[in-house]
Design an enzyme around this catalytic site. Sequence first.
Site, PDB file in Angstrom:
ATOM      1  N   SER A   9       0.852  -1.195   0.000  1.00 15.57           N
ATOM      2  CA  SER A   9       0.000   0.000   0.000  1.00 15.57           C
ATOM      3  C   SER A   9       0.885   1.241   0.000  1.00 15.57           C
ATOM      4  O   SER A   9       1.564   1.527   0.990  1.00 15.57           O
ATOM      5  CB  SER A   9      -0.893  -0.002   1.242  1.00 15.57           C
ATOM      6  OG  SER A   9      -1.465   1.279   1.414  1.00 15.57           O
ATOM      7  N   HIS A  34      -1.447  -1.404  -4.080  1.00 18.61           N
ATOM      8  CA  HIS A  34      -2.702  -0.975  -3.448  1.00 18.61           C
ATOM      9  C   HIS A  34      -2.680   0.548  -3.291  1.00 18.61           C
ATOM     10  O   HIS A  34      -1.715   1.106  -2.744  1.00 18.61           O
ATOM     11  CB  HIS A  34      -2.830  -1.672  -2.099  1.00 18.61           C
ATOM     12  CG  HIS A  34      -4.102  -1.391  -1.358  1.00 18.61           C
ATOM     13  ND1 HIS A  34      -5.269  -2.061  -1.594  1.00 18.61           N
ATOM     14  CD2 HIS A  34      -4.362  -0.514  -0.348  1.00 18.61           C
ATOM     15  CE1 HIS A  34      -6.219  -1.628  -0.769  1.00 18.61           C
ATOM     16  NE2 HIS A  34      -5.695  -0.679  -0.004  1.00 18.61           N
ATOM     17  N   ASP A  36      -4.715   3.790  -1.869  1.00 21.69           N
ATOM     18  CA  ASP A  36      -5.764   4.223  -0.940  1.00 21.69           C
ATOM     19  C   ASP A  36      -6.212   5.635  -1.249  1.00 21.69           C
ATOM     20  O   ASP A  36      -5.460   6.589  -1.044  1.00 21.69           O
ATOM     21  CB  ASP A  36      -5.238   4.172   0.493  1.00 21.69           C
ATOM     22  CG  ASP A  36      -5.052   2.754   0.974  1.00 21.69           C
ATOM     23  OD1 ASP A  36      -6.048   2.028   1.047  1.00 21.69           O
ATOM     24  OD2 ASP A  36      -3.899   2.381   1.262  1.00 21.69           O
ATOM     25  N   MET A  38      -8.588   8.682  -0.325  1.00 23.98           N
ATOM     26  CA  MET A  38      -9.340   9.186   0.831  1.00 23.98           C
ATOM     27  C   MET A  38      -9.802  10.604   0.558  1.00 23.98           C
ATOM     28  O   MET A  38      -9.014  11.426   0.078  1.00 23.98           O
ATOM     29  CB  MET A  38      -8.442   9.193   2.065  1.00 23.98           C
ATOM     30  CG  MET A  38      -7.833   7.853   2.376  1.00 23.98           C
ATOM     31  SD  MET A  38      -6.776   8.025   3.823  1.00 23.98           S
ATOM     32  CE  MET A  38      -6.341   6.323   4.085  1.00 23.98           C
ATOM     33  N   HIS A  67      -8.488   1.363  -3.646  1.00 27.52           N
ATOM     34  CA  HIS A  67      -9.383   1.266  -2.486  1.00 27.52           C
ATOM     35  C   HIS A  67      -9.990   2.648  -2.264  1.00 27.52           C
ATOM     36  O   HIS A  67      -9.316   3.560  -1.780  1.00 27.52           O
ATOM     37  CB  HIS A  67      -8.539   0.797  -1.288  1.00 27.52           C
ATOM     38  CG  HIS A  67      -9.266   0.684   0.005  1.00 27.52           C
ATOM     39  ND1 HIS A  67      -8.616   0.446   1.199  1.00 27.52           N
ATOM     40  CD2 HIS A  67     -10.585   0.766   0.323  1.00 27.52           C
ATOM     41  CE1 HIS A  67      -9.502   0.393   2.180  1.00 27.52           C
ATOM     42  NE2 HIS A  67     -10.702   0.592   1.680  1.00 27.52           N
ATOM     43  N   MET A  69     -11.928   5.132  -0.394  1.00 28.25           N
ATOM     44  CA  MET A  69     -12.516   5.513   0.897  1.00 28.25           C
ATOM     45  C   MET A  69     -13.126   6.899   0.709  1.00 28.25           C
ATOM     46  O   MET A  69     -12.579   7.911   1.169  1.00 28.25           O
ATOM     47  CB  MET A  69     -11.440   5.497   1.981  1.00 28.25           C
ATOM     48  CG  MET A  69     -11.078   4.077   2.401  1.00 28.25           C
ATOM     49  SD  MET A  69      -9.559   3.992   3.370  1.00 28.25           S
ATOM     50  CE  MET A  69      -8.375   3.905   2.050  1.00 28.25           C
ATOM     51  N   MET A 140     -11.528  -5.121   6.211  1.00 25.96           N
ATOM     52  CA  MET A 140     -10.638  -4.208   6.927  1.00 25.96           C
ATOM     53  C   MET A 140     -10.329  -4.790   8.303  1.00 25.96           C
ATOM     54  O   MET A 140     -11.243  -5.085   9.091  1.00 25.96           O
ATOM     55  CB  MET A 140     -11.296  -2.834   7.099  1.00 25.96           C
ATOM     56  CG  MET A 140     -11.551  -2.070   5.805  1.00 25.96           C
ATOM     57  SD  MET A 140     -10.085  -1.760   4.811  1.00 25.96           S
ATOM     58  CE  MET A 140      -9.050  -0.842   5.953  1.00 25.96           C
ATOM     59  N   GLY A 145      -8.446   4.534   7.272  1.00 22.16           N
ATOM     60  CA  GLY A 145      -8.039   5.930   7.444  1.00 22.16           C
ATOM     61  C   GLY A 145      -6.551   6.156   7.557  1.00 22.16           C
ATOM     62  O   GLY A 145      -6.058   7.182   7.112  1.00 22.16           O
ATOM     63  N   GLY A 148      -0.365   1.919   9.674  1.00 18.96           N
ATOM     64  CA  GLY A 148       0.385   1.795  10.911  1.00 18.96           C
ATOM     65  C   GLY A 148      -0.437   1.491  12.147  1.00 18.96           C
ATOM     66  O   GLY A 148       0.083   1.534  13.256  1.00 18.96           O
ATOM     67  N   ASP A 175      -6.833  -5.977   4.819  1.00 17.77           N
ATOM     68  CA  ASP A 175      -6.150  -4.684   4.778  1.00 17.77           C
ATOM     69  C   ASP A 175      -6.121  -4.099   6.182  1.00 17.77           C
ATOM     70  O   ASP A 175      -7.170  -3.822   6.778  1.00 17.77           O
ATOM     71  CB  ASP A 175      -6.924  -3.763   3.815  1.00 17.77           C
ATOM     72  CG  ASP A 175      -6.252  -2.419   3.595  1.00 17.77           C
ATOM     73  OD1 ASP A 175      -5.148  -2.191   4.122  1.00 17.77           O
ATOM     74  OD2 ASP A 175      -6.848  -1.596   2.872  1.00 17.77           O
ATOM     75  N   GLY A 176      -4.892  -3.915   6.679  1.00 10.21           N
ATOM     76  CA  GLY A 176      -4.728  -3.253   7.967  1.00 10.21           C
ATOM     77  C   GLY A 176      -3.914  -4.076   8.950  1.00 10.21           C
ATOM     78  O   GLY A 176      -4.354  -5.147   9.362  1.00 10.21           O
ATOM     79  N   GLY A 177      -2.726  -3.588   9.278  1.00  9.61           N
ATOM     80  CA  GLY A 177      -1.903  -4.271  10.269  1.00  9.61           C
ATOM     81  C   GLY A 177      -1.346  -5.609   9.818  1.00  9.61           C
ATOM     82  O   GLY A 177      -1.049  -6.465  10.658  1.00  9.61           O
ATOM     83  N   GLY A 197       0.961  -2.053   4.235  1.00  7.29           N
ATOM     84  CA  GLY A 197       1.525  -0.718   4.135  1.00  7.29           C
ATOM     85  C   GLY A 197       2.822  -0.591   4.899  1.00  7.29           C
ATOM     86  O   GLY A 197       3.913  -0.745   4.352  1.00  7.29           O
ATOM     87  N   SER A 198       2.704  -0.354   6.205  1.00 10.91           N
ATOM     88  CA  SER A 198       3.895  -0.016   6.986  1.00 10.91           C
ATOM     89  C   SER A 198       4.855  -1.185   7.194  1.00 10.91           C
ATOM     90  O   SER A 198       6.014  -0.963   7.523  1.00 10.91           O
ATOM     91  CB  SER A 198       3.473   0.575   8.338  1.00 10.91           C
ATOM     92  OG  SER A 198       2.532  -0.260   8.967  1.00 10.91           O
TER      93      SER A 198
HETATM   94  C1  DX5 Z   1      -5.983   2.081   5.771  1.00 12.45           C
HETATM   95  C2  DX5 Z   1      -5.620   1.664   4.378  1.00 12.45           C
HETATM   96  C3  DX5 Z   1      -4.552   0.656   4.310  1.00 12.45           C
HETATM   97  C4  DX5 Z   1      -3.235   1.079   4.902  1.00 12.45           C
HETATM   98  C5  DX5 Z   1      -2.646  -0.164   5.468  1.00 12.45           C
HETATM   99  O1  DX5 Z   1      -7.160   2.784   5.717  1.00 12.45           O
HETATM  100  O2  DX5 Z   1      -6.757   1.122   3.725  1.00 12.45           O
HETATM  101  O3  DX5 Z   1      -4.379   0.169   2.977  1.00 12.45           O
HETATM  102  O4  DX5 Z   1      -2.320   1.672   4.004  1.00 12.45           O
HETATM  103  O5  DX5 Z   1      -1.517   0.163   6.206  1.00 12.45           O
HETATM  104  P1  DX5 Z   1      -0.905  -0.842   7.301  1.00 12.45           P
HETATM  105  O6  DX5 Z   1      -0.533  -2.089   6.556  1.00 12.45           O
HETATM  106  O7  DX5 Z   1       0.260  -0.091   7.829  1.00 12.45           O
HETATM  107  O8  DX5 Z   1      -1.964  -1.089   8.318  1.00 12.45           O
HETATM  108 ZN    ZN Z   2      -6.421   0.183   1.781  1.00 13.62          ZN
END
Ligand code: DX5
Ligand code: ZN
Length: 222
Positions: A9, A34, A36, A38, A67, A69, A140, A145, A148, A175-177, A197-198
Amino acid sequence: MAAYQIAPSVLAADFGHMARAAQEAEQAGAGAVHVDVMDGHFVPEISFGRRMVEALRAATTLPLDVHLMVRHPARHVEPFIASGATALTLHAEAAPHDALPGLLRAIRAAGARAGLALKPATDPDLLAGLFPLLDQVLVMTVEPGYSGQPFQPQMLPKLSAIAGQAPATVTLAVDGGIDEHTIKRCADAGATFFVAGSSVYSPRRSVAEGVKALRLALGQRT
Ligand code: DX5
Ligand code: ZN
């Protein structure tokens, strides 16, 4: 073994070097990038729009997994696909339930894979009846949002429940963590597509090392 895909991401990458971030994902053997999007309404932050998708499209041959949002997804479907989205995932909470079939059909008609994302509190039962219109479901595992945030393990039963209902043609994504401590738990619950992502764009290691760590945690050697 299931065919797993890792989708870095770029929300977690250096915004000064987004083309490079996409190219590093490609060189690391990622399955997609990916992206994002927003709007500052559906989620608090504003990230980037379709011009970023165009720039990433020019930078990599990987599929672009967008994605959305955003609060008004209908007006964004065609522009984002024209800009290069390979898959477009909108949030089930962003439109009235009876508008979702038309939105998903519009995504496919514009030439992209159609996805629906569910926030942590959203009941997966809303997917019933929509599976024939879906190419992917994005569960999710954090509140959308921000990159990390810590993984929410209470999403694992929800993932398993969806995996038990979805036809094999529907990709189950998380997606997420997602990192080397959480990815295998999601795979065991039925996910095959992992947004990260992170754990991939990190000051601690290269993108190649990040993707490799996730692969190893999935039990893949290469
Ligand atoms: C959060 C995003 C994710 C985000 C994931 O709203 O949809 O795609 O970048 O980041 P990590 O993997 O760090 O949770
Ligand atoms: Zn995402």
